[in-house]
Motif scaffolding. Structure first.
Motif, short mmCIF file in Angstrom:
data_model
loop_
_atom_site.label_atom_id
_atom_site.label_comp_id
_atom_site.label_asym_id
_atom_site.label_seq_id
_atom_site.Cartn_x
_atom_site.Cartn_y
_atom_site.Cartn_z
N LEU A 146 -23.17 0.78 16.16
CA LEU A 146 -23.18 0.66 14.51
C LEU A 146 -24.25 1.50 13.80
N ARG A 147 -25.45 1.32 14.27
CA ARG A 147 -26.41 1.67 13.60
C ARG A 147 -26.41 3.21 13.70
N ALA A 148 -26.28 3.69 14.92
CA ALA A 148 -26.07 5.15 14.78
C ALA A 148 -25.18 5.95 14.03
N TRP A 149 -24.04 5.22 13.78
CA TRP A 149 -23.11 5.71 12.71
C TRP A 149 -23.60 5.67 11.02
N LEU A 150 -24.48 4.62 10.81
CA LEU A 150 -25.14 4.44 9.52
C LEU A 150 -26.40 5.46 9.42
N LEU A 151 -27.07 5.63 10.70
CA LEU A 151 -28.07 6.69 10.43
C LEU A 151 -27.58 7.94 10.30
N THR A 152 -26.39 8.21 10.79
CA THR A 152 -25.99 9.41 10.64
C THR A 152 -25.60 9.80 9.42
N LEU A 153 -25.14 8.94 8.74
CA LEU A 153 -24.68 8.97 7.14
C LEU A 153 -25.92 8.86 6.31
N LYS A 154 -27.15 8.72 6.86
CA LYS A 154 -28.28 8.88 6.00
C LYS A 154 -29.00 10.19 6.59
N SER A 155 -28.33 11.04 7.08
CA SER A 155 -29.17 12.27 7.40
C SER A 155 -29.90 11.96 8.49
N ASP A 156 -30.22 10.79 9.03
CA ASP A 156 -31.28 10.73 10.09
C ASP A 156 -30.69 11.03 11.67
N HIS A 157 -30.44 12.02 11.75
CA HIS A 157 -29.71 12.58 13.13
C HIS A 157 -30.38 12.02 14.28
N ASP A 158 -31.88 12.35 14.24
CA ASP A 158 -32.42 12.05 15.56
C ASP A 158 -32.56 10.40 15.64
N GLY A 159 -32.64 9.88 14.64
CA GLY A 159 -32.57 8.39 14.76
C GLY A 159 -31.27 7.74 15.47
N ALA A 160 -30.22 8.59 14.84
CA ALA A 160 -29.03 8.15 15.27
C ALA A 160 -28.74 8.36 16.71
N ILE A 161 -29.05 9.52 17.22
CA ILE A 161 -29.04 9.73 18.78
C ILE A 161 -29.76 8.80 19.49
N VAL A 162 -30.94 8.40 18.86
CA VAL A 162 -31.83 7.29 19.69
C VAL A 162 -31.18 6.07 19.88
N ALA A 163 -30.40 5.50 18.68
CA ALA A 163 -29.81 4.52 18.63
C ALA A 163 -28.52 4.36 19.43
N MET A 164 -27.79 5.74 19.51
CA MET A 164 -26.60 5.78 20.22
C MET A 164 -26.73 5.90 21.97
N ASN A 165 -28.06 6.50 22.45
CA ASN A 165 -28.55 6.05 23.67
C ASN A 165 -28.80 4.96 24.02
N LYS A 166 -29.34 4.01 23.07
CA LYS A 166 -29.49 2.80 23.57
C LYS A 166 -28.09 1.87 23.58
N ALA A 167 -27.24 2.16 22.99
CA ALA A 167 -26.12 1.61 23.11
C ALA A 167 -25.17 2.01 24.54
N ILE A 168 -25.24 3.44 24.78
CA ILE A 168 -24.76 3.93 25.91
C ILE A 168 -25.43 3.14 27.31
N ALA A 169 -26.73 3.08 27.04
CA ALA A 169 -27.69 2.46 28.10
C ALA A 169 -27.27 1.05 28.32
N ALA A 170 -26.64 0.40 27.52
CA ALA A 170 -26.29 -1.09 27.33
C ALA A 170 -24.95 -1.06 28.28
N ALA A 171 -24.22 0.14 28.01
CA ALA A 171 -22.95 0.03 28.81
C ALA A 171 -22.60 1.56 29.28
N PRO A 172 -23.14 1.83 30.41
CA PRO A 172 -23.20 3.38 30.56
C PRO A 172 -21.61 4.09 31.19
N TYR A 173 -20.87 2.99 31.48
CA TYR A 173 -19.47 3.13 32.10
C TYR A 173 -18.61 2.88 30.87
N ASN A 174 -18.85 2.39 29.81
CA ASN A 174 -17.84 2.28 28.71
C ASN A 174 -17.30 3.44 28.23
#
Length: 620
Positions: free
Chosen positions: A459-487
């Motif tokens: 969720l943070r990745a989407w909200l950061l994207t809307l704030k133009s913080d794309h680098d932060g959004a990628i970091v957040a999304m990678n954390k989400a992927i790391a928590a469930a890499p097969y989802n």
């Protein structure tokens, strides 16, 4: 003091101090981009976890040595590709060292000789190179299509005995060859001499903890699953190894899901030669579900039957048959296992559907925290205006009884964001403010379960994207992927985050991975692919993908692609179709749900939608 065996990857930038002296801000910016656009995504996709960041380097942990080597090679190839397109003064060269050894576990950090040796090996690597210990080279021997060049024994600081070292050649072999080598390596595993699957299972516990840990940090009703060895029903009774291999693979993959607690192989395989009632197995192991099945071979056809059983009642929840022809049973095993896991897991899998039924079947006066979550989630996943409203109401009801629940708090945050993302919100600004407030509240808790962490970072990745913080959004999304890499669902949605951050090719790669893991999600990954193809200028491909789905704003994306192909009547029809389900949709409300690093992408798309007839109304 807990200790365990892990593969440790150490990486740093060559000549970092000199680069900083010459151009401090430029060097820092380039290094940050390499981390967020290359290192963190690749480490997550190879099932690793960064546990320490230094000024010019990092340390990452992998449960599988094969994953660590493949990740290192991908990183160096990625760096080489990026260096080829920049001036000499802007090039960043990285050294990587990898060791397999015992490490000391201290929360999220790792210490000990296993880590120290990896750091020393990194210093021995040439710029753009990879240096590994003899242990690593021996463990992956004949399993990878990369050459390992011996460099003899080396004495390294603070280590008494000399270390045998090797350098990895990243130029030999192709991806296809590498995959084939891994399949061959699986044969050795089947005979009991390979580390691949054992290390993969270790990876699951390394990242998310043992089953007992998961149960203590997540809501108590989180589904528990035991996987029994699949029975050999072949005429010759010579497929026992395949039945065990399928079960092992299913256990390994399930252990990567943050919302499932899977029992270890040791515990579930204890029932291999027993004729036990599934209900008793469930009771003995403390699980709600049992997976069992069978394997058989007729000619060159492998048939695997898998069943998911309710361990409380003994009822069959789901069963399916998977057939595949071929001459390599190990390659077939890989493909069929992926289909089995894909059918059982995720937001629309058999396990989650069964959980929804259980939650709605309970007396509303006796609901647990997880029951409220499941009820809210089942409404959220309808993706309708009414469903989102109902989801929010259920989450709020649960929070009255469980006011400190991170799970229900982040679920409520998702309902606010999706009202905006799906163009249902009458007040997008207010809903976005609420979503931000709720996710900040959740992430202020440092003791989150992997399941909640996935939902919150996503969720943070989407909200950061809307704030133009794309680098932060990628970091957040990678954390989400790391928590469930097969989802597969999370991976697919990650494609939208990477697309808006300016990485369309990476976004397409993520959706391709998701499609291979769960073909039943075609309605979603084709939706995400649609906008990717539009950005890449592949408008015919976009139309083909978007015609298969009506999810969210797919009709509007279809209208954009049709306009660019000169098909204005089709574009206007697509806009009218969107307005039937979201009558308040306007160009401004649509723009609220997207935010590209390159603003011209959205500007041009909005102009296409205006010509296709989407109202240019004002957000209330």
């Amino acid at each position: 003091m807990e200790r365990k065996l892990s593969a440790i990857l150490a990486a740093d930038v060559v000549g970092y101090s000199s680069l900083m002296e010459k151009d401090e801000s430029g060097t820092f910016d380039r290094l940050r981009k390499r981390r967020t656009e290359l290192f963190e995504p690749e480490i997550a996709l190879h099932h690793g976890r960064v546990f320490k960041l230094m000024g010019d380097g990092l340390l990452a942990e992998f449960g599988s040595v094969v994953d660590a080597i493949e990740c290192a090679v991908s990183l160096q190839r990625g760096m080489a590709e990026r260096n080829a397109s920049v001036d000499e003064a802007e090039k960043l060269n990285v050294r990587i060292g990898i060791n397999l050894g015992e490490v000391i576990v201290d929360g999220d950090d790792r210490y000990g000789e296993g880590v120290n040796i990896a750091a020393r090996l990194e210093q021995l690597a040439p710029p753009g190179g990879i240096c590994v210990s003899g242990k690593v080279a021996k463990e992956v021997n004949n399993k990878l299509a990369f050459a390992f060049e011996p460099a003899g024994l080396q004495r390294i600081k603070n280590i008494e005995e000399p270390i045998e070292i090797y350098f990895v050649s990243t130029d030999s072999g192709s991806r296809r060859g590498l995959s084939r080598r891994r399949a061959i390596g699986r044969r050795w595993w089947a005979m009991g001499v390979s580390l691949v699957l054992a290390a993969t299972i270790v990876a699951g516990t390394a990242l998310y903890g043992a089953v007992s840990t998961i149960w203590s940090t997540a809501p108590s009703a989180m589904p528990g699953v035991a996987v029994l060895p699949f029975k050999d029903l072949s005429a010759e009774r010579n497929l026992g190894y395949l039945g065990e291999g399928v079960a092992n693979d299913v256990i390994a993959i399930l252990s990567r899901f943050s919302d499932i607690a899977v029992v270890s192989r040791t515990s579930s395989f204890a029932y291999e030669k027993q004729e036990s009632d599934v209900r008793q197995i469930g009771k003995d192991l403390g699980v709600g579900y049992v997976v069992e099945g069978s394997v058989r071979k007729e000619g060159d056809k492998i048939r695997i039957v898998a069943e998911l059983i309710d361990a409380e009642t003994g009822d069959h929840i789901w069963a399916d048959r998977f057939d595949k022809s071929g001459t390599d049973p190990w390659a077939l095993q890989d493909e069929l296992t992926g289909k089995i896991v894909g059918a059982m897991t995720g937001e629309w899998g058999a396990i989650r559907k069964a959980d929804y039924s259980r939650a709605w079947g309970r007396d509303s006066t006796n609901l647990a925290e997880y029951d409220y979550y499941l009820r809210a989630e089942s409404q959220l996943n309808l993706f309708t205006k009414e469903g989102l409203e109902r989801s929010g109401e259920i989450a709020q009801q649960g929070l009255q009884l469980f006011p400190n629940s991170p799970l229900l708090t982040v679920e409520l945050g998702w309902s606010h964001w999706l009202k905006v993302g799906l163009l249902y919100s009458s007040d997008p600004e207010a809903d976005l403010q609420q979503a931000n407030r709720l996710v900040d509240m959740v992430l202020s808790n440092k003791d989150l379960s992997p399941q909640v962490a996935r939902l919150a970072h996503w969720l943070r990745a989407w909200l950061l994207t809307l704030k133009s913080d794309h680098d932060g959004a990628i970091v957040a999304m990678n954390k989400a992927i790391a928590a469930a890499p097969y989802n597969a669902f999370t991976l697919t949605d990650a494609g939208s985050i990477f697309l808006q951050a300016g990485q369309a090719e990476k976004a397409l790669e993520l959706t391709d991975t998701a499609a291979a893991r769960d073909p039943s999600l075609a309605w979603f990954f084709n939706y995400v692919r649609g906008f990717i193809f539009i950005v890449l200028g592949r408008n015919e491909d976009a139309v083909k993908a978007l015609k298969t789905t009506d999810f969210a704003d797919a009709p509007l994306q279809l209208a954009i692609a049709d306009m660019r192909l000169g098909r204005q009547p089709e574009a206007k029809a697509a806009v009218l179709k969107m307005l039937e389900t979201a009558p308040d949709a306007t160009i401004q409300s649509w723009q609220k749900a997207w935010h590209f690093r390159d603003p011209t992408i959205l500007d041009r798309a909005a102009a296409d939608l205006a010509r296709a007839g989407l109202p240019n109304g004002r957000i209330r």
